[in-house]
Design an enzyme around this catalytic site. Sequence first.
Site, PDB file in Angstrom:
ATOM      1  N   ILE A  12       0.744  -1.178  -0.052  1.00 30.41           N
ATOM      2  CA  ILE A  12       0.111   0.167   0.074  1.00 30.41           C
ATOM      3  C   ILE A  12       0.973   1.386   0.049  1.00 30.41           C
ATOM      4  CG2 ILE A  12      -1.874   1.025   1.064  1.00 30.41           C
ATOM      5  CD1 ILE A  12      -2.799  -1.439   2.504  1.00 30.41           C
ATOM      6  N   ASP A  59      15.131   1.212   9.905  1.00 27.40           N
ATOM      7  CA  ASP A  59      14.232   0.616  10.678  1.00 27.40           C
ATOM      8  C   ASP A  59      13.551   1.770  11.286  1.00 27.40           C
ATOM      9  OD1 ASP A  59      12.961  -0.599  12.767  1.00 27.40           O
ATOM     10  OD2 ASP A  59      14.344  -2.171  12.867  1.00 27.40           O
ATOM     11  N   ILE A  60      12.266   1.893  11.524  1.00 28.75           N
ATOM     12  CA  ILE A  60      11.668   2.829  12.242  1.00 28.75           C
ATOM     13  C   ILE A  60      11.653   2.837  13.597  1.00 28.75           C
ATOM     14  CG2 ILE A  60       9.737   3.451  10.502  1.00 28.75           C
ATOM     15  CD1 ILE A  60       7.945   1.331  12.215  1.00 28.75           C
ATOM     16  N   THR A 126      -5.836  -1.010  10.688  1.00 27.14           N
ATOM     17  CA  THR A 126      -6.807  -1.977  10.185  1.00 27.14           C
ATOM     18  C   THR A 126      -8.016  -2.116  10.998  1.00 27.14           C
ATOM     19  OG1 THR A 126      -6.706  -4.323   9.721  1.00 27.14           O
ATOM     20  CG2 THR A 126      -5.438  -3.494  11.484  1.00 27.14           C
ATOM     21  N   ASP A 127      -9.221  -2.568  10.066  1.00 25.88           N
ATOM     22  CA  ASP A 127     -10.311  -2.912  10.803  1.00 25.88           C
ATOM     23  C   ASP A 127     -10.164  -4.304  11.673  1.00 25.88           C
ATOM     24  OD1 ASP A 127     -10.336  -4.645   8.775  1.00 25.88           O
ATOM     25  OD2 ASP A 127     -12.071  -4.708   8.276  1.00 25.88           O
ATOM     26  N   GLU A 128      -9.167  -4.848  11.466  1.00 23.02           N
ATOM     27  CA  GLU A 128      -8.722  -5.872  12.516  1.00 23.02           C
ATOM     28  C   GLU A 128      -8.778  -5.745  13.909  1.00 23.02           C
ATOM     29  OE1 GLU A 128      -6.338  -9.155  10.758  1.00 23.02           O
ATOM     30  OE2 GLU A 128      -6.679  -8.396   8.811  1.00 23.02           O
ATOM     31  N   TYR A 153      -0.949 -10.003  15.069  1.00 19.61           N
ATOM     32  CA  TYR A 153      -1.160  -8.921  14.288  1.00 19.61           C
ATOM     33  C   TYR A 153      -2.129  -7.783  14.595  1.00 19.61           C
ATOM     34  CZ  TYR A 153      -2.281  -5.828  10.249  1.00 19.61           C
ATOM     35  OH  TYR A 153      -2.688  -4.935   9.245  1.00 19.61           O
ATOM     36  N   SER A 156      -1.151  -5.837  17.941  1.00 19.78           N
ATOM     37  CA  SER A 156      -0.047  -4.992  17.630  1.00 19.78           C
ATOM     38  C   SER A 156      -0.384  -3.890  16.864  1.00 19.78           C
ATOM     39  CB  SER A 156       1.174  -5.668  17.124  1.00 19.78           C
ATOM     40  OG  SER A 156       0.899  -5.907  15.456  1.00 19.78           O
ATOM     41  N   LYS A 157      -1.331  -3.835  16.274  1.00 15.96           N
ATOM     42  CA  LYS A 157      -2.015  -2.798  15.416  1.00 15.96           C
ATOM     43  C   LYS A 157      -2.974  -1.934  16.396  1.00 15.96           C
ATOM     44  CE  LYS A 157      -1.434  -1.570  11.855  1.00 15.96           C
ATOM     45  NZ  LYS A 157      -0.431  -0.603  11.169  1.00 15.96           N
ATOM     46  N   ASN A 182      -9.591  -5.133   4.021  1.00 16.28           N
ATOM     47  CA  ASN A 182      -8.665  -5.779   3.234  1.00 16.28           C
ATOM     48  C   ASN A 182      -8.494  -4.964   1.919  1.00 16.28           C
ATOM     49  OD1 ASN A 182      -8.984  -7.724   5.106  1.00 16.28           O
ATOM     50  ND2 ASN A 182      -9.214  -9.291   3.800  1.00 16.28           N
ATOM     51  N   ASP A 287      -9.796 -24.690   8.085  1.00 17.24           N
ATOM     52  CA  ASP A 287      -9.656 -23.154   8.506  1.00 17.24           C
ATOM     53  C   ASP A 287      -8.426 -23.279   9.319  1.00 17.24           C
ATOM     54  OD1 ASP A 287     -10.213 -20.714   8.519  1.00 17.24           O
ATOM     55  OD2 ASP A 287     -12.146 -20.966   9.369  1.00 17.24           O
TER      56      ASP A 287
HETATM   57  N1  NAD Z   1      -2.714  -4.892   3.146  1.00 19.65           N
HETATM   58  C1  NAD Z   1      -4.225  -5.011   3.831  1.00 19.65           C
HETATM   59  O1  NAD Z   1      -4.926  -5.336   3.348  1.00 19.65           O
HETATM   60  C2  NAD Z   1      -4.246  -3.749   4.965  1.00 19.65           C
HETATM   61  C3  NAD Z   1      -5.437  -3.592   5.709  1.00 19.65           C
HETATM   62  C4  NAD Z   1      -5.586  -2.650   6.663  1.00 19.65           C
HETATM   63  C5  NAD Z   1      -4.333  -2.127   6.856  1.00 19.65           C
HETATM   64  N2  NAD Z   1      -3.048  -2.292   6.523  1.00 19.65           N
HETATM   65  C6  NAD Z   1      -2.121  -1.332   6.868  1.00 19.65           C
HETATM   66  O2  NAD Z   1      -1.444  -1.073   5.907  1.00 19.65           O
HETATM   67  C7  NAD Z   1      -0.231  -0.775   6.121  1.00 19.65           C
HETATM   68  C8  NAD Z   1       0.727  -1.206   4.921  1.00 19.65           C
HETATM   69  O3  NAD Z   1       0.257  -2.658   4.787  1.00 19.65           O
HETATM   70  P1  NAD Z   1       0.776  -3.540   3.635  1.00 19.65           P
HETATM   71  O4  NAD Z   1      -0.184  -4.289   3.277  1.00 19.65           O
HETATM   72  O5  NAD Z   1       1.329  -2.499   2.534  1.00 19.65           O
HETATM   73  O6  NAD Z   1       2.109  -4.100   4.127  1.00 19.65           O
HETATM   74  P2  NAD Z   1       3.365  -4.803   3.294  1.00 19.65           P
HETATM   75  O7  NAD Z   1       3.751  -5.839   4.319  1.00 19.65           O
HETATM   76  O8  NAD Z   1       3.351  -4.791   1.946  1.00 19.65           O
HETATM   77  O9  NAD Z   1       4.564  -3.600   3.765  1.00 19.65           O
HETATM   78  C9  NAD Z   1       5.024  -3.001   4.785  1.00 19.65           C
HETATM   79  C10 NAD Z   1       6.159  -2.460   4.804  1.00 19.65           C
HETATM   80  O10 NAD Z   1       6.928  -2.123   5.904  1.00 19.65           O
HETATM   81  C11 NAD Z   1       8.055  -2.214   5.972  1.00 19.65           C
HETATM   82  N3  NAD Z   1       8.751  -2.326   7.243  1.00 19.65           N
HETATM   83  C12 NAD Z   1       8.129  -3.343   8.324  1.00 19.65           C
HETATM   84  N4  NAD Z   1       8.881  -3.281   9.394  1.00 19.65           N
HETATM   85  C13 NAD Z   1       9.339  -2.105   9.177  1.00 19.65           C
HETATM   86  C14 NAD Z   1      10.273  -1.659  10.242  1.00 19.65           C
HETATM   87  N5  NAD Z   1      10.417  -1.969  11.431  1.00 19.65           N
HETATM   88  N6  NAD Z   1      11.033  -0.351   9.635  1.00 19.65           N
HETATM   89  C15 NAD Z   1      10.897   0.275   8.473  1.00 19.65           C
HETATM   90  N7  NAD Z   1      10.083  -0.538   7.578  1.00 19.65           N
HETATM   91  C16 NAD Z   1       9.301  -1.607   8.021  1.00 19.65           C
HETATM   92  C17 NAD Z   1       8.498  -3.324   5.063  1.00 19.65           C
HETATM   93  O11 NAD Z   1       9.655  -3.798   4.454  1.00 19.65           O
HETATM   94  C18 NAD Z   1       7.186  -3.171   4.039  1.00 19.65           C
HETATM   95  O12 NAD Z   1       8.014  -2.504   2.772  1.00 19.65           O
HETATM   96  C19 NAD Z   1       0.278  -1.513   7.515  1.00 19.65           C
HETATM   97  O13 NAD Z   1       0.395  -0.674   8.515  1.00 19.65           O
HETATM   98  C20 NAD Z   1      -1.007  -2.433   7.654  1.00 19.65           C
HETATM   99  O14 NAD Z   1      -1.274  -2.761   9.030  1.00 19.65           O
HETATM  100  C21 NAD Z   1      -2.986  -3.172   5.246  1.00 19.65           C
END
Ligand code: NAD
Length: 363
Positions: A12, A59-60, A126-128, A153, A156-157, A182, A287
Site C-alpha cells: 500500500i 528501521d523505524i 486496520t479494521d482487524e 497482528y 500489535s496494530k 482488506n 480453517d
Molecule cells: N494490506 C491490507 O489489506 C491492509 C489492511 C488494513 C491495514 N493495512 C495496514 O497498511 C499498512 C501497509 O500494509 P501493506 O499491506 O502495504 O504491508 P506490506 O507488508 O506490503 O508492507 C509493509 C512495509 O513496511 C516495511 N517495514 C516493516 N517493518 C519495518 C520497520 N521496522 N522499519 C521500516 N520499515 C518496515 C516493510 O519492509 C514493507 O515495505 C500496514 O500498517 C497495515 O497494517 C493493510
Amino acid sequence: MRIAVTGGAGFIGSNFVRYWMDTNPADEVVVIDALTYAGHLSNLAGYHERPNCQFVQADICDYQTMLKVLAGVNLVVHFAAETHVDRSLGAFELERQFYRSNIEGTASLIRASREAGVGHFHHVSTDEVFGDLAFDDPQKFHETYPYNPSSPYAVSKAASDHVVRAFAHTYNYPITITNCTNNYGPFQTPEKLIPRSIALLLANQKVKLYTDADGIPGRNIRDWLHVQDHCEAIALVIKKGRIGETYGIGGEAELSNFHLVETMLDIMSEFLDRSLTIENSVEFVADRPGHDRRYAMDLSKIKRELGWQPRYSFEQGFLETVQWYTSPEGQAWLASLSDRTSDVRANQEQVVAVRENWQAEHQ
Ligand SMILES: NC(=O)c1ccc[n+]([C@@H]2O[C@H](COP(=O)([O-])OP(=O)(O)OC[C@H]3O[C@@H](n4cnc5c(N)ncnc54)[C@H](O)[C@@H]3O)[C@@H](O)[C@H]2O)c1
C-alpha cells in the site's frame, strides 16, 4: 511540502507514494523502509529515482536515524508494519517482530516526528483491531467501535493506534488515523490471497478455500478495498480530515470467501477463455487458527465529513488487477521479486508449517 512515507516500499505504501507524487508533483517525498521480506524497491520503479524522491533504508525503531531523516519534513504518513497475519501466528521470534515494529516502531517514530518538528502524523491502521462481527450482525465496525483484536497482528496494530492517540493527547500533537478493510491491487506480493489466487489460476492450479468447523466452505466474510481507493481516501483525510480524528475506510464490497472465489473464477474464465469452476479449480482445506468471521466497515463518517466513497466495484477492481498482473509491467515486477524469492519463500514455508501443524492438531 516535504512528506515522509514509512513502509513506502511495501504494497500500500508504494501505491500511496506513486499516487502522492502523481497528484502533488511539487512535493518532496522521503520513503523510509527497512526492506524486510515484504518491501521491494522495484515497487517504486520510475519514482524512487526522481530528484524529488529520496529513499532511506532504515528501521523505524531506530530513533536517532528517524530524527535525522525527519528533519525538515512537514507530514509523516505511517504505513510501515509487519502485516502478514499468518506469520504472526508462527514461532515467538516471528510474533515478537510484530510487537517490535508495530508498537515500539510506532512509538519511536511518532516521538521522533514531534522532536524533529513534523507538523502532522497520519497513522494507517486496520479494521482487524475491532475483532470480528457475527455473520448476522446488522452492525458494522465504525470509528468508536470497541477494540477486540484477535491475532498478534491485530493486537500489535490496536496497540499502535492507542500509542498514537495517547501521544497526541499527552503532547497535543496533530494526528489523524485511518482504519481500513482488506486491500488488493497492483504490487501486492504473491503470498496474499488475491495475487496468490491469480497466480495459481494462471498456472492452471487450484486455489485453496477454508472450510470451517461446521463444514461450511468459504463462509468468512471480508470487505475488499481497491488500493487506489484507499490511497485517495488517505490523501483526503490528510488534507481535509479533522485533526485528532479517526476515519474508517472500506470498499463497500462485502463478500464471503466462497462468493469471492466464485467471482474470481467467473472473471478469470472470461479473461483466460476457459471454464474455471468450483469443481475443477478449488481445493477445500481446514480453517486456520482463530479465523475472524466477518469484517465490514460503516463509511458514514468519511462520506458525511469528506464526501468520499469507493469508486471500484470488486468486479472492476479484480479485473483490472488481473490485467495488471498479466501486463508487461506486472510480469516485469513479478520477475523483479526473484532476487528476494528466498526471503519470501522462507516466510511462506514458515507460514505453511504453522498452518499444517494446526490442521494436524485439529483433524
Ligand atoms: N494490506 C491490507 O489489506 C491492509 C489492511 C488494513 C491495514 N493495512 C495496514 O497498511 C499498512 C501497509 O500494509 P501493506 O499491506 O502495504 O504491508 P506490506 O507488508 O506490503 O508492507 C509493509 C512495509 O513496511 C516495511 N517495514 C516493516 N517493518 C519495518 C520497520 N521496522 N522499519 C521500516 N520499515 C518496515 C516493510 O519492509 C514493507 O515495505 C500496514 O500498517 C497495515 O497494517 C493493510
